[in-house]
Design a protein around this motif. Structure first.
Motif, mmCIF file in Angstrom:
data_model
loop_
_atom_site.group_PDB
_atom_site.id
_atom_site.type_symbol
_atom_site.label_atom_id
_atom_site.label_comp_id
_atom_site.label_asym_id
_atom_site.label_seq_id
_atom_site.Cartn_x
_atom_site.Cartn_y
_atom_site.Cartn_z
ATOM 1 N N GLN A 2 0.798 -1.207 0.113
ATOM 2 C CA GLN A 2 0.088 0.088 -0.073
ATOM 3 C C GLN A 2 0.926 1.225 0.015
ATOM 4 O O GLN A 2 1.989 1.450 0.835
ATOM 5 C CB GLN A 2 -0.762 -0.053 1.131
ATOM 6 C CG GLN A 2 -1.991 1.126 1.304
ATOM 7 C CD GLN A 2 -2.780 0.978 2.582
ATOM 8 O OE1 GLN A 2 -2.339 0.897 3.811
ATOM 9 N NE2 GLN A 2 -4.071 1.499 2.226
ATOM 10 N N CYS A 3 0.551 2.340 -0.908
ATOM 11 C CA CYS A 3 1.309 3.588 -1.081
ATOM 12 C C CYS A 3 1.213 4.247 0.460
ATOM 13 O O CYS A 3 0.154 4.482 0.887
ATOM 14 C CB CYS A 3 0.671 4.402 -2.001
ATOM 15 S SG CYS A 3 1.172 6.011 -2.092
ATOM 16 N N ILE A 4 2.417 4.646 0.883
ATOM 17 C CA ILE A 4 2.219 5.386 2.374
ATOM 18 C C ILE A 4 1.764 6.789 2.145
ATOM 19 O O ILE A 4 1.277 7.344 3.121
ATOM 20 C CB ILE A 4 3.921 5.381 2.840
ATOM 21 C CG1 ILE A 4 4.732 6.438 2.147
ATOM 22 C CG2 ILE A 4 4.323 4.078 3.063
ATOM 23 C CD1 ILE A 4 5.932 6.754 2.793
ATOM 24 N N ASP A 5 1.679 7.345 0.912
ATOM 25 C CA ASP A 5 1.228 8.881 0.723
ATOM 26 C C ASP A 5 -0.405 8.991 0.838
ATOM 27 O O ASP A 5 -0.764 9.642 1.369
ATOM 28 C CB ASP A 5 1.960 9.489 -0.450
ATOM 29 C CG ASP A 5 3.195 9.970 -0.211
ATOM 30 O OD1 ASP A 5 3.840 9.630 0.775
ATOM 31 O OD2 ASP A 5 3.969 10.393 -1.255
ATOM 32 N N MET A 47 2.583 0.677 -4.167
ATOM 33 C CA MET A 47 3.804 1.228 -4.656
ATOM 34 C C MET A 47 4.718 -0.303 -4.416
ATOM 35 O O MET A 47 4.409 -1.090 -3.703
ATOM 36 C CB MET A 47 4.299 2.276 -3.762
ATOM 37 C CG MET A 47 4.453 1.660 -2.170
ATOM 38 S SD MET A 47 5.122 3.249 -1.254
ATOM 39 C CE MET A 47 5.937 2.212 -0.111
ATOM 40 N N PRO A 48 5.807 -0.318 -5.331
ATOM 41 C CA PRO A 48 6.618 -1.330 -5.295
ATOM 42 C C PRO A 48 7.420 -1.478 -3.769
ATOM 43 O O PRO A 48 7.760 -0.360 -3.040
ATOM 44 C CB PRO A 48 7.627 -0.841 -6.400
ATOM 45 C CG PRO A 48 7.212 -0.122 -7.050
ATOM 46 C CD PRO A 48 6.212 1.031 -6.273
ATOM 47 N N GLU A 49 7.660 -2.677 -3.593
ATOM 48 C CA GLU A 49 8.260 -2.948 -2.329
ATOM 49 C C GLU A 49 9.556 -2.172 -2.361
ATOM 50 O O GLU A 49 10.074 -1.809 -1.274
ATOM 51 C CB GLU A 49 8.453 -4.689 -2.055
ATOM 52 C CG GLU A 49 7.318 -5.404 -1.964
ATOM 53 C CD GLU A 49 6.847 -5.197 -0.348
ATOM 54 O OE1 GLU A 49 7.562 -4.941 0.603
ATOM 55 O OE2 GLU A 49 5.796 -5.333 -0.402
ATOM 56 N N GLU A 50 10.368 -2.131 -3.252
ATOM 57 C CA GLU A 50 11.714 -1.367 -3.629
ATOM 58 C C GLU A 50 11.469 0.019 -3.128
ATOM 59 O O GLU A 50 12.388 0.483 -2.507
ATOM 60 C CB GLU A 50 12.235 -1.517 -5.118
ATOM 61 C CG GLU A 50 13.241 -1.037 -5.430
ATOM 62 C CD GLU A 50 13.604 -0.962 -6.975
ATOM 63 O OE1 GLU A 50 12.543 -0.502 -7.653
ATOM 64 O OE2 GLU A 50 14.667 -1.251 -7.134
ATOM 65 N N MET A 51 10.246 0.628 -3.424
ATOM 66 C CA MET A 51 10.191 1.894 -3.020
ATOM 67 C C MET A 51 10.204 2.073 -1.407
ATOM 68 O O MET A 51 10.797 3.334 -0.937
ATOM 69 C CB MET A 51 9.059 2.740 -3.641
ATOM 70 C CG MET A 51 8.868 4.239 -3.488
ATOM 71 S SD MET A 51 7.605 4.749 -4.441
ATOM 72 C CE MET A 51 8.071 4.776 -6.033
ATOM 73 N N ALA A 52 9.570 1.127 -0.744
ATOM 74 C CA ALA A 52 9.773 1.232 0.804
ATOM 75 C C ALA A 52 11.219 1.219 1.045
ATOM 76 O O ALA A 52 11.580 1.932 2.226
ATOM 77 C CB ALA A 52 9.052 -0.037 1.324
ATOM 78 N N LYS A 53 12.104 0.518 0.376
ATOM 79 C CA LYS A 53 13.313 0.583 0.705
ATOM 80 C C LYS A 53 14.062 1.980 0.694
ATOM 81 O O LYS A 53 14.835 2.627 1.432
ATOM 82 C CB LYS A 53 14.334 -0.653 0.288
ATOM 83 C CG LYS A 53 15.860 -0.381 0.356
ATOM 84 C CD LYS A 53 16.065 -0.758 1.809
ATOM 85 C CE LYS A 53 17.770 -0.767 1.925
ATOM 86 N NZ LYS A 53 18.244 -0.334 3.097
ATOM 87 N N TRP A 54 13.712 2.650 -0.510
ATOM 88 C CA TRP A 54 14.051 3.849 -1.036
ATOM 89 C C TRP A 54 13.512 4.885 0.303
ATOM 90 O O TRP A 54 14.606 5.753 0.722
ATOM 91 C CB TRP A 54 13.600 4.157 -2.118
ATOM 92 C CG TRP A 54 13.974 3.577 -3.362
ATOM 93 C CD1 TRP A 54 14.775 2.631 -3.624
ATOM 94 C CD2 TRP A 54 13.531 3.731 -4.737
ATOM 95 N NE1 TRP A 54 14.635 2.227 -4.884
ATOM 96 C CE2 TRP A 54 13.942 2.866 -5.372
ATOM 97 C CE3 TRP A 54 12.262 4.661 -5.269
ATOM 98 C CZ2 TRP A 54 13.515 2.753 -6.968
ATOM 99 C CZ3 TRP A 54 12.136 4.793 -6.524
ATOM 100 C CH2 TRP A 54 12.557 3.792 -7.366
ATOM 101 N N ILE A 55 12.227 4.757 0.679
ATOM 102 C CA ILE A 55 11.950 5.683 1.826
ATOM 103 C C ILE A 55 12.806 5.533 2.964
ATOM 104 O O ILE A 55 12.930 6.458 3.661
ATOM 105 C CB ILE A 55 10.391 5.477 2.046
ATOM 106 C CG1 ILE A 55 9.605 5.771 0.630
ATOM 107 C CG2 ILE A 55 9.960 6.246 3.318
ATOM 108 C CD1 ILE A 55 8.194 5.389 0.704
ATOM 109 N N GLU A 56 13.015 4.258 3.416
ATOM 110 C CA GLU A 56 13.562 4.029 4.785
ATOM 111 C C GLU A 56 15.248 4.462 4.539
ATOM 112 O O GLU A 56 15.565 5.176 5.509
ATOM 113 C CB GLU A 56 13.678 2.499 5.039
ATOM 114 C CG GLU A 56 14.313 2.128 6.253
ATOM 115 C CD GLU A 56 14.267 0.624 6.184
ATOM 116 O OE1 GLU A 56 15.337 -0.095 6.742
ATOM 117 O OE2 GLU A 56 13.048 0.012 6.169
ATOM 118 N N ASP A 57 15.804 4.220 3.553
ATOM 119 C CA ASP A 57 17.144 4.637 3.290
ATOM 120 C C ASP A 57 17.309 6.220 3.233
ATOM 121 O O ASP A 57 18.200 6.655 3.944
ATOM 122 C CB ASP A 57 17.705 4.033 1.896
ATOM 123 C CG ASP A 57 19.168 4.227 1.640
ATOM 124 O OD1 ASP A 57 19.994 4.319 3.006
ATOM 125 O OD2 ASP A 57 19.766 4.465 0.788
#
Length: 98
Positions: A2-5, A47-57
């Motif tokens: 799910q998209c966080i925005d 949103m892609p799982e990969e984007m969650a990593k981008w957000i965290e990083d």
């Protein structure tokens, strides 16, 4: 994922759409709209799982930068990238390149 925005709704709002500077009045032209497609997920709600990593990083790097007292501008200059690129990385809109 799910998209966080938009929290899965695919829409965000209310949103002010800036149309730039009005040369005659010297003020910003724009308008408020009730909602628009979420720019993170492009209106899909996912949103892609990969984007969650981008957000965290990005958040971790931003916290470290602010804690060290470095400005966004000086960090971008040190990394030899445009300020808007570093901002997008810190906000999880794109992965870090450096």
């Amino acid at each position: 994922m799910q998209c966080i925005d938009c929290r899965g709704a695919g829409k965000i709002g209310p949103v002010h759409i800036n149309k730039g500077m009005n040369k005659q009045t010297g003020t910003c032209d724009g308008m408020w709209v009730e909602s628009m497609d979420c720019p993170r997920c492009n209106g899909t709600g996912d949103m892609p799982e990969e984007m969650a990593k981008w957000i965290e990083d990005g958040l971790a790097r931003r916290v470290a930068r602010v804690k060290s007292g470095e400005t966004l501008w000086s960090a971008a200059k040190r990394m030899d990238i445009p300020v808007h690129e570093l901002s997008a990385m810190e906000r999880g809109r794109k992965p870090f390149v450096n």
